[in-house]
Design a protein around this motif. Structure first.
Motif, PDB file in Angstrom:
ATOM      1  N   VAL A 162      97.013  82.392 -16.666  1.00 58.98           N
ATOM      2  CA  VAL A 162      96.346  82.330 -17.690  1.00 58.98           C
ATOM      3  C   VAL A 162      96.624  82.919 -18.911  1.00 58.98           C
ATOM      4  N   ASN A 163      97.445  84.092 -18.813  1.00 61.49           N
ATOM      5  CA  ASN A 163      98.221  84.797 -19.902  1.00 61.49           C
ATOM      6  C   ASN A 163      99.074  83.924 -20.442  1.00 61.49           C
ATOM      7  N   GLU A 164     100.156  83.488 -19.665  1.00 56.69           N
ATOM      8  CA  GLU A 164     100.986  82.332 -20.045  1.00 56.69           C
ATOM      9  C   GLU A 164     100.462  81.083 -21.031  1.00 56.69           C
ATOM     10  N   HIS A 165      99.280  80.754 -20.555  1.00 58.65           N
ATOM     11  CA  HIS A 165      98.610  79.648 -21.016  1.00 58.65           C
ATOM     12  C   HIS A 165      98.143  80.197 -22.557  1.00 58.65           C
ATOM     13  N   LEU A 166      97.611  81.189 -22.581  1.00 54.83           N
ATOM     14  CA  LEU A 166      96.935  81.771 -23.959  1.00 54.83           C
ATOM     15  C   LEU A 166      98.025  82.393 -24.831  1.00 54.83           C
ATOM     16  N   LYS A 167      98.933  82.894 -24.405  1.00 52.90           N
ATOM     17  CA  LYS A 167      99.861  83.828 -25.481  1.00 52.90           C
ATOM     18  C   LYS A 167     100.291  82.722 -26.438  1.00 52.90           C
ATOM     19  N   SER A 168     100.758  81.880 -26.437  1.00 58.05           N
ATOM     20  CA  SER A 168     101.298  80.868 -27.537  1.00 58.05           C
ATOM     21  C   SER A 168     100.353  80.643 -28.321  1.00 58.05           C
ATOM     22  N   LEU A 169      98.939  80.479 -27.912  1.00 51.81           N
ATOM     23  CA  LEU A 169      97.731  80.106 -28.721  1.00 51.81           C
ATOM     24  C   LEU A 169      97.637  81.463 -29.645  1.00 51.81           C
ATOM     25  N   ILE A 170      97.362  82.594 -28.920  1.00 49.75           N
ATOM     26  CA  ILE A 170      97.055  83.767 -29.571  1.00 49.75           C
ATOM     27  C   ILE A 170      98.083  83.936 -30.811  1.00 49.75           C
ATOM     28  N   VAL A 171      99.520  83.945 -30.558  1.00 47.20           N
ATOM     29  CA  VAL A 171     100.566  84.184 -31.483  1.00 47.20           C
ATOM     30  C   VAL A 171     100.331  83.323 -32.654  1.00 47.20           C
ATOM     31  N   THR A 172     100.271  81.735 -32.174  1.00 43.98           N
ATOM     32  CA  THR A 172      99.974  80.938 -33.263  1.00 43.98           C
ATOM     33  C   THR A 172      98.742  81.279 -34.185  1.00 43.98           C
ATOM     34  N   ARG A 173      97.724  81.566 -33.623  1.00 43.02           N
ATOM     35  CA  ARG A 173      96.537  82.115 -34.530  1.00 43.02           C
ATOM     36  C   ARG A 173      96.512  83.141 -35.257  1.00 43.02           C
ATOM     37  N   PHE A 174      97.236  84.191 -34.603  1.00 44.17           N
ATOM     38  CA  PHE A 174      97.600  85.597 -35.337  1.00 44.17           C
ATOM     39  C   PHE A 174      98.348  85.248 -36.520  1.00 44.17           C
ATOM     40  N   THR A 175      99.404  84.516 -36.281  1.00 51.42           N
ATOM     41  CA  THR A 175     100.301  84.188 -37.660  1.00 51.42           C
ATOM     42  C   THR A 175      99.664  83.653 -38.548  1.00 51.42           C
ATOM     43  N   ASP A 176      98.917  82.645 -38.334  1.00 48.81           N
ATOM     44  CA  ASP A 176      98.163  81.888 -39.406  1.00 48.81           C
ATOM     45  C   ASP A 176      97.076  82.782 -40.048  1.00 48.81           C
ATOM     46  N   THR A 177      96.460  83.727 -39.163  1.00 46.64           N
ATOM     47  CA  THR A 177      95.430  84.574 -40.042  1.00 46.64           C
ATOM     48  C   THR A 177      95.973  85.599 -40.714  1.00 46.64           C
ATOM     49  N   VAL A 178      97.247  86.072 -40.239  1.00 49.55           N
ATOM     50  CA  VAL A 178      97.738  87.247 -41.274  1.00 49.55           C
ATOM     51  C   VAL A 178      98.336  86.915 -42.354  1.00 49.55           C
ATOM     52  N   GLY A 179      98.881  85.353 -42.308  1.00 49.71           N
ATOM     53  CA  GLY A 179      99.579  84.864 -43.545  1.00 49.71           C
ATOM     54  C   GLY A 179      98.344  84.592 -44.554  1.00 49.71           C
ATOM     55  N   GLU A 180      97.064  83.896 -44.040  1.00 45.54           N
ATOM     56  CA  GLU A 180      96.126  83.596 -44.827  1.00 45.54           C
ATOM     57  C   GLU A 180      95.440  84.944 -45.675  1.00 45.54           C
ATOM     58  N   ALA A 181      95.435  85.937 -44.790  1.00 48.48           N
ATOM     59  CA  ALA A 181      94.850  87.211 -45.204  1.00 48.48           C
ATOM     60  C   ALA A 181      95.543  87.802 -46.743  1.00 48.48           C
ATOM     61  N   ASN A 182      96.751  87.532 -46.801  1.00 48.68           N
ATOM     62  CA  ASN A 182      97.649  87.611 -48.063  1.00 48.68           C
ATOM     63  C   ASN A 182      97.388  89.301 -48.198  1.00 48.68           C
ATOM     64  N   LEU A 183      97.613  90.013 -47.442  1.00 51.49           N
ATOM     65  CA  LEU A 183      97.728  91.542 -47.825  1.00 51.49           C
ATOM     66  C   LEU A 183      98.609  92.023 -48.111  1.00 51.49           C
ATOM     67  N   PRO A 184      98.919  92.923 -48.990  1.00 51.54           N
ATOM     68  CA  PRO A 184     100.387  93.747 -49.045  1.00 51.54           C
ATOM     69  C   PRO A 184     101.042  93.971 -47.754  1.00 51.54           C
ATOM     70  N   ILE A 185     102.159  93.825 -47.762  1.00 47.89           N
ATOM     71  CA  ILE A 185     103.013  94.084 -46.333  1.00 47.89           C
ATOM     72  C   ILE A 185     102.735  95.574 -45.825  1.00 47.89           C
ATOM     73  N   GLU A 186     102.562  96.494 -46.707  1.00 51.85           N
ATOM     74  CA  GLU A 186     102.340  97.856 -46.297  1.00 51.85           C
ATOM     75  C   GLU A 186     101.165  98.322 -45.883  1.00 51.85           C
ATOM     76  N   LEU A 187     100.004  97.349 -46.148  1.00 48.92           N
ATOM     77  CA  LEU A 187      98.854  97.676 -45.639  1.00 48.92           C
ATOM     78  C   LEU A 187      98.275  97.034 -44.394  1.00 48.92           C
ATOM     79  N   TYR A 188      99.297  96.287 -43.723  1.00 46.78           N
ATOM     80  CA  TYR A 188      98.992  95.767 -42.343  1.00 46.78           C
ATOM     81  C   TYR A 188      98.751  97.012 -41.433  1.00 46.78           C
TER      82      TYR A 188
END
Length: 377
Positions: A162-188
């Motif tokens: 199930v981890n193998e099934h979910l990892k790609s989903l997690i990384v994709t949604r994480f990347t989208d969320t971080v990109g849309e947050a539009n935070l300065p890079i040093e504040l992550y």
């Protein structure tokens, strides 16, 4: 008679009359009850323990789902399977159906991470590469949906799968969320809790769609290349400095170094003079309030002395005083259209601000100048 009893007794053992699963592992999520082509006996006992759910599947179709408890399998307790089998008035014969036991406990400390860096756009540093990793916890909230959509016919489905099934989903949604947050890079790094909560809310519908409840999601680290870290540290320091005082300090250090490199008596005299100038500049630098900006130059205002042999200019952009800069830097600003011929400039010795086009030594910026005619013999 004894022969018939033995045959009857032997046949009775071919039918399963107790269905249960004792989990001896820590990572099994779904276990298919193995029948080895034996049929389930009518009125057989089904035992579902705490933290389990039993799912009956008939020829690929989801039938009945049982929560923890002990059940007698008949038409009363198998209403959906009874309909699928066409048992209108009850049944007396054994039947075949696939039984899946689903582990519904909470699975914790599951790892996730980006296999390779992903690109983000920052307003100051451009495109940057970052990596991230963390943990999450989940439980099976809808066993029937999970068996149909994820498990399929897998007889022993583990948390690794199930981890193998979910990892790609997690990384994709994480990347989208971080990109849309539009935070300065040093504040992550300083906002991992807020980013974790946001990512969890974004991912929940995706997990629910396959019968999984995302209980917790954690971002443990967001990393970036060492070169970018150094740039961020330098930028943060410069952002806190008074740039006018910094330029004065560097000029004083350059003067001191030049004096030390001079040889002979003349060099010693020059070094002494520069030493006095350095002492005066450092005294002014230390006595000035740290948050005070340089006052606008005027005929009465005191300004630091320029480097010997170099003229420094102040200029106005958007009604704000800038400088001092050298004539070469002023030429670059003119070429990049930061200033123009009508921009106000001032240097030591001028009583008032003047347009650039009216300052004699700056007219060369405008182009089109021609040398005067040669004198006649």
């Amino acid at each position: 008679m004894d022969i018939f009893n033995e045959i009857k007794k032997k046949l009775s053992h071919e039918f399963i009359d107790i269905i249960e699963w004792l989990d001896s592992s820590n990572d099994t999520i779904v276990h298919r009850f193995e029948r080895y082509q034996n049929e389930i006996k009518n009125n057989a006992k089904l035992i579902v323990r705490e933290g389990q759910t039993a799912v009956f599947v008939n020829e690929g179709q989801l039938a009945d789902v049982f929560t923890p408890g002990t059940y007698t399998l008949n038409t009363k307790n198998l209403p959906i399977l009874t309909t699928l089998k066409g048992w209108k008035y009850g049944f007396d014969s054994p039947f075949k159906a696939e039984v899946y036991f689903v582990n519904t406990r909470l699975f914790t400390d599951e790892k996730w991470g980006t296999k390779s860096p992903f690109m983000l756009s920052d307003n100051r540093f451009g495109l940057v590469e970052i990596r991230a990793y963390g943990t999450y916890s989940f439980r099976i909230s809808d066993p029937g949906k999970f068996v149909v959509n994820v498990v399929g016919t897998d007889g022993n489905f583990t948390s690794y799968e199930v981890n193998e099934h979910l990892k790609s989903l997690i990384v994709t949604r994480f990347t989208d969320t971080v990109g849309e947050a539009n935070l300065p890079i040093e504040l992550y790094a300083a906002n991992t809790t807020e980013l974790s909560d946001t990512c969890q809310e974004v991912m929940k519908p995706e997990f629910d769609r396959v019968g999984i409840e995302l209980e917790k999601f954690y971002i443990e680290n967001v990393s970036m290349p060492e070169e970018l870290k150094k740039e961020i540290f330098e930028y943060s320091r410069l952002d806190k400095l008074d740039m006018v005082k910094l330029s004065q300090f560097k000029a004083a250090k350059a003067m001191e170094a030049a004096a030390k490199n001079e040889g002979g008596t003349a060099g010693a005299g020059m070094g002494m003079g520069m030493g006095f100038a350095l002492a005066q500049q450092m005294g002014n630098l230390m006595n000035a309030p740290s948050n005070q900006t340089a006052p606008p130059p005027s005929a009465q205002s005191a300004v630091p002395p320029p480097i010997p042999g170099q003229v420094l200019y102040y200029y106005v952009v958007n009604s704000q005083q800038n400088g001092p800069v050298s004539i070469e830097k002023l030429r670059e600003l003119f070429a990049s259209r930061t200033i123009n011929k009508d921009s106000l400039v001032w240097k030591q010795g001028m009583q008032n601000w003047q347009p650039l086009k009216d300052v004699e030594e700056l007219k060369s910026f405008l182009g089109g100048n021609t040398p005067p005619p040669l004198p006649t013999a």
